[in-house]
Design a protein around this motif. Structure first.
Motif, PDB file in Angstrom:
ATOM      1  N   GLY A 243       2.352  -4.701   3.273  1.00 22.52           N
ATOM      2  CA  GLY A 243       2.942  -3.646   4.100  1.00 22.52           C
ATOM      3  C   GLY A 243       2.698  -2.258   3.502  1.00 22.52           C
ATOM      4  O   GLY A 243       2.051  -2.120   2.462  1.00 22.52           O
ATOM      5  N   ILE A 244       3.201  -1.254   4.184  1.00 19.38           N
ATOM      6  CA  ILE A 244       3.073   0.130   3.705  1.00 19.38           C
ATOM      7  C   ILE A 244       4.406   0.544   3.085  1.00 19.38           C
ATOM      8  O   ILE A 244       5.441   0.541   3.756  1.00 19.38           O
ATOM      9  CB  ILE A 244       2.714   1.085   4.864  1.00 19.38           C
ATOM     10  CG1 ILE A 244       1.380   0.662   5.504  1.00 19.38           C
ATOM     11  CG2 ILE A 244       2.660   2.537   4.362  1.00 19.38           C
ATOM     12  CD1 ILE A 244       1.068   1.372   6.813  1.00 19.38           C
ATOM     13  N   LEU A 245       4.354   0.856   1.799  1.00 23.31           N
ATOM     14  CA  LEU A 245       5.563   1.310   1.104  1.00 23.31           C
ATOM     15  C   LEU A 245       5.562   2.834   1.101  1.00 23.31           C
ATOM     16  O   LEU A 245       4.599   3.459   0.647  1.00 23.31           O
ATOM     17  CB  LEU A 245       5.575   0.783  -0.337  1.00 23.31           C
ATOM     18  CG  LEU A 245       6.750   1.221  -1.205  1.00 23.31           C
ATOM     19  CD1 LEU A 245       8.053   0.613  -0.733  1.00 23.31           C
ATOM     20  CD2 LEU A 245       6.521   0.859  -2.672  1.00 23.31           C
TER      21      LEU A 245
ATOM     22  N   ASP B 194      -6.221   4.078   8.279  1.00 25.55           N
ATOM     23  CA  ASP B 194      -5.570   5.225   7.641  1.00 25.55           C
ATOM     24  C   ASP B 194      -4.061   4.945   7.632  1.00 25.55           C
ATOM     25  O   ASP B 194      -3.452   4.799   8.697  1.00 25.55           O
ATOM     26  CB  ASP B 194      -5.908   6.486   8.452  1.00 25.55           C
ATOM     27  CG  ASP B 194      -5.288   7.748   7.880  1.00 25.55           C
ATOM     28  OD1 ASP B 194      -6.038   8.688   7.596  1.00 25.55           O
ATOM     29  OD2 ASP B 194      -4.049   7.804   7.716  1.00 25.55           O
ATOM     30  N   TYR B 195      -3.482   4.856   6.453  1.00 24.76           N
ATOM     31  CA  TYR B 195      -2.063   4.473   6.367  1.00 24.76           C
ATOM     32  C   TYR B 195      -1.146   5.525   6.999  1.00 24.76           C
ATOM     33  O   TYR B 195      -0.152   5.203   7.634  1.00 24.76           O
ATOM     34  CB  TYR B 195      -1.661   4.220   4.909  1.00 24.76           C
ATOM     35  CG  TYR B 195      -2.395   3.048   4.309  1.00 24.76           C
ATOM     36  CD1 TYR B 195      -2.131   1.754   4.749  1.00 24.76           C
ATOM     37  CD2 TYR B 195      -3.379   3.226   3.339  1.00 24.76           C
ATOM     38  CE1 TYR B 195      -2.820   0.665   4.231  1.00 24.76           C
ATOM     39  CE2 TYR B 195      -4.069   2.147   2.807  1.00 24.76           C
ATOM     40  CZ  TYR B 195      -3.789   0.871   3.264  1.00 24.76           C
ATOM     41  OH  TYR B 195      -4.466  -0.202   2.758  1.00 24.76           O
ATOM     42  N   TYR B 196      -1.499   6.799   6.790  1.00 24.88           N
ATOM     43  CA  TYR B 196      -0.659   7.871   7.366  1.00 24.88           C
ATOM     44  C   TYR B 196      -0.647   7.762   8.893  1.00 24.88           C
ATOM     45  O   TYR B 196       0.400   7.815   9.533  1.00 24.88           O
ATOM     46  CB  TYR B 196      -1.202   9.249   6.980  1.00 24.88           C
ATOM     47  CG  TYR B 196      -1.153   9.575   5.515  1.00 24.88           C
ATOM     48  CD1 TYR B 196       0.068   9.765   4.866  1.00 24.88           C
ATOM     49  CD2 TYR B 196      -2.324   9.734   4.765  1.00 24.88           C
ATOM     50  CE1 TYR B 196       0.110  10.087   3.516  1.00 24.88           C
ATOM     51  CE2 TYR B 196      -2.290  10.060   3.422  1.00 24.88           C
ATOM     52  CZ  TYR B 196      -1.071  10.237   2.807  1.00 24.88           C
ATOM     53  OH  TYR B 196      -1.025  10.561   1.477  1.00 24.88           O
ATOM     54  N   SER B 197      -1.844   7.629   9.447  1.00 21.91           N
ATOM     55  CA  SER B 197      -1.967   7.576  10.890  1.00 21.91           C
ATOM     56  C   SER B 197      -1.254   6.339  11.455  1.00 21.91           C
ATOM     57  O   SER B 197      -0.583   6.414  12.499  1.00 21.91           O
ATOM     58  CB  SER B 197      -3.454   7.553  11.252  1.00 21.91           C
ATOM     59  OG  SER B 197      -3.594   7.465  12.627  1.00 21.91           O
ATOM     60  N   ALA B 198      -1.364   5.218  10.736  1.00 26.91           N
ATOM     61  CA  ALA B 198      -0.704   3.983  11.194  1.00 26.91           C
ATOM     62  C   ALA B 198       0.812   4.177  11.270  1.00 26.91           C
ATOM     63  O   ALA B 198       1.460   3.711  12.205  1.00 26.91           O
ATOM     64  CB  ALA B 198      -1.053   2.830  10.255  1.00 26.91           C
TER      65      ALA B 198
ATOM     66  N   ASN C  78       0.879  -1.171   0.000  1.00 26.95           N
ATOM     67  CA  ASN C  78       0.000   0.000   0.000  1.00 26.95           C
ATOM     68  C   ASN C  78       0.917   1.221   0.000  1.00 26.95           C
ATOM     69  O   ASN C  78       1.681   1.414   0.945  1.00 26.95           O
ATOM     70  CB  ASN C  78      -0.906  -0.039   1.225  1.00 26.95           C
ATOM     71  CG  ASN C  78      -1.672  -1.356   1.257  1.00 26.95           C
ATOM     72  OD1 ASN C  78      -2.487  -1.620   0.381  1.00 26.95           O
ATOM     73  ND2 ASN C  78      -1.351  -2.211   2.228  1.00 26.95           N
ATOM     74  N   ILE C  79       0.829   1.989  -1.092  1.00 23.29           N
ATOM     75  CA  ILE C  79       1.874   2.988  -1.328  1.00 23.29           C
ATOM     76  C   ILE C  79       1.456   4.384  -0.878  1.00 23.29           C
ATOM     77  O   ILE C  79       0.445   4.926  -1.323  1.00 23.29           O
ATOM     78  CB  ILE C  79       2.253   3.047  -2.835  1.00 23.29           C
ATOM     79  CG1 ILE C  79       2.550   1.635  -3.357  1.00 23.29           C
ATOM     80  CG2 ILE C  79       3.438   3.971  -3.051  1.00 23.29           C
ATOM     81  CD1 ILE C  79       2.699   1.576  -4.881  1.00 23.29           C
TER      82      ILE C  79
ATOM     83  N   ILE D 230      -1.862   4.506  -3.035  1.00 21.81           N
ATOM     84  CA  ILE D 230      -2.262   3.433  -3.948  1.00 21.81           C
ATOM     85  C   ILE D 230      -2.329   2.121  -3.163  1.00 21.81           C
ATOM     86  O   ILE D 230      -1.300   1.606  -2.713  1.00 21.81           O
ATOM     87  CB  ILE D 230      -1.268   3.289  -5.119  1.00 21.81           C
ATOM     88  CG1 ILE D 230      -1.096   4.643  -5.833  1.00 21.81           C
ATOM     89  CG2 ILE D 230      -1.734   2.212  -6.098  1.00 21.81           C
ATOM     90  CD1 ILE D 230       0.012   4.658  -6.878  1.00 21.81           C
ATOM     91  N   GLU D 231      -3.549   1.595  -3.007  1.00 26.79           N
ATOM     92  CA  GLU D 231      -3.688   0.312  -2.302  1.00 26.79           C
ATOM     93  C   GLU D 231      -3.372  -0.831  -3.250  1.00 26.79           C
ATOM     94  O   GLU D 231      -3.666  -0.760  -4.437  1.00 26.79           O
ATOM     95  CB  GLU D 231      -5.110   0.173  -1.754  1.00 26.79           C
ATOM     96  CG  GLU D 231      -5.337   1.108  -0.591  1.00 26.79           C
ATOM     97  CD  GLU D 231      -6.575   0.744   0.207  1.00 26.79           C
ATOM     98  OE1 GLU D 231      -7.675   0.900  -0.334  1.00 26.79           O
ATOM     99  OE2 GLU D 231      -6.423   0.321   1.372  1.00 26.79           O
ATOM    100  N   ASN D 232      -2.788  -1.876  -2.709  1.00 25.99           N
ATOM    101  CA  ASN D 232      -2.343  -3.023  -3.517  1.00 25.99           C
ATOM    102  C   ASN D 232      -1.588  -2.543  -4.758  1.00 25.99           C
ATOM    103  O   ASN D 232      -1.903  -2.910  -5.885  1.00 25.99           O
ATOM    104  CB  ASN D 232      -3.546  -3.901  -3.903  1.00 25.99           C
ATOM    105  CG  ASN D 232      -3.097  -5.236  -4.461  1.00 25.99           C
ATOM    106  OD1 ASN D 232      -1.935  -5.627  -4.290  1.00 25.99           O
ATOM    107  ND2 ASN D 232      -3.974  -5.937  -5.139  1.00 25.99           N
TER     108      ASN D 232
END
Ligand SMILES: [Zn+2]
Length: 434
Positions: free
Chosen positions: A56-58, A381-385, A10-11, A21-23
């Motif tokens: 993971g979060i890229l 939320d990817y940022y918050s994570a 997840n970018i 961008i998810e996946n």
């Protein structure tokens, strides 16, 4: 072609639109990001070497805009003492810091930064050649400046020896791909006007960064008030050395007029909230700086000041402390904090054309934060994570200039036990001093 496809991630791109961008898929070719998109890209690049990001979060590699990595052997020493810089740090440095100390300290600091997802760091210290040697060998990107001081330093019997050393250092390292040499007067109060101007001339001559601690200390503010009836920022501006190559660490004690000057002169800012709060120095008006579109990035300061060298820890502190002192939980959303940690830091160091975001044509400096650990779950939320859930131990993969340096949370090709042994043998000699 030396292509690697990173998939199942997840970018967080940190491009202008702050696209997520998810996946997603990122294609790295050599040292460069060749392509980025959704999972459909996998068909186009079928048959290439693949890194599976395991959901993971890229994100772009994090940038530590201010540190003194080689001070690592002093970490946790005299943490709670008053006026530590003059009473403790300078005497310790004159007794213990030599080229070997700086090299081993840098190796340890770089190892910690790599494991924490830092892909570029800005450093100012003594024997800076040793930091460059360690950085180059370990494959991290670095902006490095020799410290200039108005008294003899560990690598110079003469006051201001850093100027001469610094210029030689710049000549020696300016052709290296991963190293950006800089010049680094320690602070306004530890340099006279003549040498600050000299350092600035060197910065102009080679078009390189000039890094300096500014508006950090209360006695610094008092000195410039008494001697010039100015603030440190106004004084530096009056001698004509603030420009787009100038990178100011801290900028805590500044006025509205100082902010105007900093804005107009387009200086970069290294915001070191962890070190500033631990040192009880004050809270810089970083939110105002960010809102005015200034070039602001995050820094850890040295491992004796902030104790950690990763930027994930800083991001969490930046959010929490600014929200707290302003009593406003809406301030600095997590995406803005990640901006400071990545492309903001790149802007501060004038490197935003090549690093700081995941975009086609930029250098492949990338980090994958794993999301399997309990502390990362769940994710809305990817940022918050990344800002509030993650810690440096969640950094799974680190790629710099297209090269994988950390995988499965471990350094590749670097003997971490040897690094720790060397630091402890330095510690054993320091401990005899007390
Ligand atoms: Zn510092």
């Amino acid at each position: 072609m030396d292509r690697t496809i990173i998939k199942n991630v997840n970018i967080i791109t940190m491009n202008k639109e702050k696209e997520v961008i998810e996946n997603g898929v990122v294609v790295v070719n050599g040292s460069i990001i060749e392509d980025i998109g959704k999972s459909e890209l996998l068909e186009k690049y079928a048959g290439e070497k693949v890194i599976d990001g395991d959901n993971g979060i890229l994100m772009p590699g994090m940038i530590n805009t201010h540190t003194h990595a080689s001070m690592l052997p002093f970490r946790s020493l005299g943490d709670d003492l008053a006026d530590r810089l003059k009473k403790y740090i300078f005497p310790l440095e004159s007794k213990f810091v030599d080229s070997k100390f700086v090299y081993e300290g840098a190796r340890a600091g770089i190892a910690e930064m790599l494991l924490g997802g830092v892909t570029t760091f800005a450093d100012m210290y003594y024997f800076e050649d040793e930091v460059a040697r360690a950085a180059n060998k370990m494959g991290i990107r670095a902006v490095l400046g020799e410290t200039v001081l108005n008294f003899p330093s560990p690598d110079s019997k003469e006051s201001y020896g850093g100027i001469e050393y610094g210029e030689e250092f710049i000549k020696n390292w300016r052709e290296e791909e991963l190293i950006t040499p800089a010049i680094a007067p320690h602070a306004p109060y530890s340099n006279d006007t003549e040498h600050l101007v000299k350092a600035h001339n060197i910065s102009q001559k080679y078009d390189i960064p000039m890094m300096m601690h500014v508006a950090e200390m209360d006695y610094e503010t008092e000195k410039y008030k008494k001697e010039y009836n100015m603030t440190p920022v106004q004084y530096l501006n009056s001698i004509g050395i603030l420009d787009q190559n100038f990178v100011a660490a801290h900028l805590i004690n500044i006025t509205g007029e100082d902010l105007e000057i900093a804005c107009k002169t387009k200086i970069g800012i290294a915001h070191n909230i962890g070190a500033n709060s631990k040192g009880a120095k004050g809270v810089s008006p970083a939110v105002k700086m960010y809102k005015r579109g200034m070039k602001i990035g995050l820094g850890t300061d040295g491992p004796m000041s902030g104790n950690t060298l990763d930027i994930i820890t800083q991001m969490s502190l930046v959010g929490k402390i600014h929200k707290l002192v302003n009593r406003d939980r809406t301030l600095l959303p997590a995406s803005e904090i990640i901006e400071m940690a990545t492309i903001g830091g790149a802007r501060a160091l004038n490197m935003d054309k090549t690093i700081g975001s995941i975009e086609k044509g930029k250098n492949a400096d990338l980090v994958i934060i794993e999301t399997k650990s309990i502390n990362m779950q769940p994710i809305y939320d990817y940022y918050s994570a990344v800002v509030y859930s993650a810690n440096p131990a969640n950094v799974d993969i680190v790629i710099i200039n297209g090269k994988v340096l950390v995988k499965n949370r471990k350094l590749i090709g670097i003997d971490i036990d040897d690094i720790i042994d060397k630091i402890n043998s330095i510690k054993n000699s320091i401990i005899k001093f007390f």
